[in-house]
Design a protein around this motif. Structure first.
Motif, PDB file in Angstrom:
ATOM      1  N   LYS A  69     -28.321  25.751 -79.479  1.00 33.95           N
ATOM      2  CA  LYS A  69     -27.187  26.453 -80.098  1.00 33.95           C
ATOM      3  C   LYS A  69     -27.396  26.664 -81.600  1.00 33.95           C
ATOM      4  O   LYS A  69     -26.470  26.589 -82.402  1.00 33.95           O
ATOM      5  N   LYS A  70     -28.636  26.959 -81.954  1.00 32.81           N
ATOM      6  CA  LYS A  70     -29.002  27.269 -83.329  1.00 32.81           C
ATOM      7  C   LYS A  70     -30.013  28.414 -83.334  1.00 32.81           C
ATOM      8  O   LYS A  70     -30.708  28.642 -82.350  1.00 32.81           O
ATOM      9  N   PHE A  71     -30.045  29.148 -84.451  1.00 31.31           N
ATOM     10  CA  PHE A  71     -31.116  30.116 -84.642  1.00 31.31           C
ATOM     11  C   PHE A  71     -32.350  29.366 -85.127  1.00 31.31           C
ATOM     12  O   PHE A  71     -32.296  28.556 -86.048  1.00 31.31           O
ATOM     13  N   LYS A  72     -33.486  29.649 -84.490  1.00 31.99           N
ATOM     14  CA  LYS A  72     -34.753  29.048 -84.865  1.00 31.99           C
ATOM     15  C   LYS A  72     -35.748  30.155 -85.169  1.00 31.99           C
ATOM     16  O   LYS A  72     -36.140  30.890 -84.266  1.00 31.99           O
ATOM     17  N   PRO A  73     -36.150  30.347 -86.417  1.00 31.97           N
ATOM     18  CA  PRO A  73     -35.757  29.576 -87.594  1.00 31.97           C
ATOM     19  C   PRO A  73     -34.432  30.074 -88.180  1.00 31.97           C
ATOM     20  O   PRO A  73     -33.949  31.140 -87.799  1.00 31.97           O
ATOM     21  N   TYR A  74     -33.897  29.318 -89.117  1.00 33.66           N
ATOM     22  CA  TYR A  74     -32.658  29.709 -89.803  1.00 33.66           C
ATOM     23  C   TYR A  74     -32.890  30.942 -90.672  1.00 33.66           C
ATOM     24  O   TYR A  74     -32.045  31.836 -90.738  1.00 33.66           O
ATOM     25  N   HIS A 133     -20.620  31.107 -79.943  1.00 34.18           N
ATOM     26  CA  HIS A 133     -20.734  29.874 -80.725  1.00 34.18           C
ATOM     27  C   HIS A 133     -20.653  30.261 -82.203  1.00 34.18           C
ATOM     28  O   HIS A 133     -21.665  30.580 -82.817  1.00 34.18           O
ATOM     29  N   ASP A 134     -19.442  30.233 -82.748  1.00 35.55           N
ATOM     30  CA  ASP A 134     -19.239  30.827 -84.067  1.00 35.55           C
ATOM     31  C   ASP A 134     -19.803  29.998 -85.212  1.00 35.55           C
ATOM     32  O   ASP A 134     -19.779  30.445 -86.358  1.00 35.55           O
ATOM     33  N   TRP A 135     -20.336  28.800 -84.952  1.00 35.35           N
ATOM     34  CA  TRP A 135     -20.981  28.027 -86.012  1.00 35.35           C
ATOM     35  C   TRP A 135     -22.450  28.422 -86.186  1.00 35.35           C
ATOM     36  O   TRP A 135     -23.081  28.048 -87.160  1.00 35.35           O
ATOM     37  N   PRO A 207     -24.722  25.833 -94.464  1.00 42.38           N
ATOM     38  CA  PRO A 207     -23.742  25.383 -93.461  1.00 42.38           C
ATOM     39  C   PRO A 207     -24.411  24.654 -92.304  1.00 42.38           C
ATOM     40  O   PRO A 207     -25.518  24.999 -91.895  1.00 42.38           O
ATOM     41  N   ASP A 208     -23.720  23.654 -91.785  1.00 43.77           N
ATOM     42  CA  ASP A 208     -24.223  22.929 -90.613  1.00 43.77           C
ATOM     43  C   ASP A 208     -24.077  23.807 -89.377  1.00 43.77           C
ATOM     44  O   ASP A 208     -23.007  24.375 -89.132  1.00 43.77           O
ATOM     45  N   GLN A 209     -25.124  23.911 -88.600  1.00 44.00           N
ATOM     46  CA  GLN A 209     -25.053  24.636 -87.331  1.00 44.00           C
ATOM     47  C   GLN A 209     -24.757  23.624 -86.226  1.00 44.00           C
ATOM     48  O   GLN A 209     -25.626  23.276 -85.433  1.00 44.00           O
ATOM     49  N   GLU A 210     -23.529  23.167 -86.205  1.00 42.01           N
ATOM     50  CA  GLU A 210     -23.123  22.167 -85.226  1.00 42.01           C
ATOM     51  C   GLU A 210     -21.793  22.546 -84.610  1.00 42.01           C
ATOM     52  O   GLU A 210     -20.920  23.128 -85.273  1.00 42.01           O
ATOM     53  N   GLN A 211     -21.653  22.195 -83.361  1.00 40.76           N
ATOM     54  CA  GLN A 211     -20.429  22.486 -82.630  1.00 40.76           C
ATOM     55  C   GLN A 211     -19.266  21.686 -83.217  1.00 40.76           C
ATOM     56  O   GLN A 211     -19.371  20.488 -83.452  1.00 40.76           O
TER      57      GLN A 211
END
Length: 221
Positions: A69-74, A133-135, A207-211
Motif C-alpha cells: 500500500k505504498k508507491f515504490k519508489p516514493y 488508499h488516500d494515504w 508524509p507517512d504512507q501508513e493506513q
C-alpha cells in the motif's frame, strides 16, 4: 613490479582519477547539515539563455510499483518521452490517479492485473495518489536532460561532464519549501571545486504512507 601489482596500481589510479574528475554539488540546510534524497538535475544554458541541444531519452520502460500500500519508489525521475509501467504487487486493488498539469490520468489496478503503461511527453512534476488508499502518495519528475541524480547521505551529487558549459543546477523535492518545490543556481561545468549550496528554507516533513484506520478497499471495486 609484478603484473598483478601493476594491474592493481592502474585500477586504483583510474578510480582515483574518476573520482577527482567528477563535479560535486553538496546541498546543506541552514545548519550546514547535508540533505539526502534531493533530486539534482542540470540543464545547459547558451549565451542567449536558452537550453542547448539535448540528447534524446532512451526508450526503456520505467517501473513504479504499488507494494504494501505504498508507491515504490516514493520519488522517481524519468526523461521526457519515456513510458512508466505501473504494476500492482499487492493482493488488493488500487486506483491510481494524478491531477497534475504535466500529466493527468486515472486507472484501476486489481490484484494480478496486467500493468498499466503511461507515456510522459511533458516535463514537470507529477504527484500521484490512490483513490482507495488516500494515504498513498508518490511523485514523478520528468526532465529533459541526461544529467540527473539524487544526493547521497553526505548531501553530495556527482556529475561527469567533460565539455565546458554553463548549467542551471536544479534542486527538486516534493517537500522542498519553495515555489514549485524547486530551487536553482548557476554554475560552469566542469567545476573546479565542490559547489556547496545552502537551502534558504527548511524541508517539509515527508508524509507517512501508513493506513490511518481499518478501512481497506471496497469489495468488488
Amino acid at each position: 613490479m609484478k603484473l598483478s601489482h601493476l594491474i592493481v596500481f592502474f585500477l586504483s589510479f583510474y578510480l582515483i582519477s574518476t573520482a577527482i574528475s567528477a563535479s560535486e554539488i553538496q546541498i546543506v540546510d541552514g545548519n550546514d547539515s547535508p540533505i539526502e534524497g534531493l533530486v539534482i538535475f542540470l540543464t545547459p544554458i547558451t549565451s542567449a539563455g536558452s537550453d542547448s541541444k539535448i540528447s534524446p531519452a532512451q526508450k526503456s520502460i520505467i517501473e513504479i510499483a504499488q507494494l504494501n500500500k505504498k508507491f515504490k519508489p516514493y520519488i522517481k525521475v524519468i526523461r521526457k518521452g519515456q513510458t512508466v509501467k505501473f504494476i500492482n504487487k499487492d493482493d488488493i486493488s488500487h486506483h491510481i490517479y494524478s491531477l497534475s498539469n504535466s500529466k493527468k490520468f486515472a486507472f484501476k489496478l486489481k490484484a494480478e492485473q496486467m500493468p498499466e503503461l503511461v507515456k510522459f511527453d511533458k516535463t514537470g512534476a507529477v504527484s500521484m495518489g490512490c483513490n482507495i488508499h488516500d494515504w498513498m502518495s508518490g511523485h514523478l519528475l520528468i526532465v529533459d536532460t541526461p544529467y540527473y541524480t539524487f544526493t547521497n547521505s553526505t548531501g553530495i551529487a556527482q556529475f561527469n561532464i567533460e565539455k565546458s558549459n554553463e548549467y542551471w543546477i536544479n534542486i527538486w523535492h516534493p517537500q522542498l519549501n519553495s515555489d514549485n518545490h524547486l530551487q536553482r543556481a548557476r554554475a560552469v561545468f566542469p567545476l573546479n571545486q565542490r559547489k556547496k549550496i545552502k537551502l534558504d528554507k527548511p524541508m517539509l516533513e515527508i508524509p507517512d504512507q501508513e493506513q490511518i484506520d481499518d478501512f481497506d478497499f471496497l469489495d468488488g471495486y
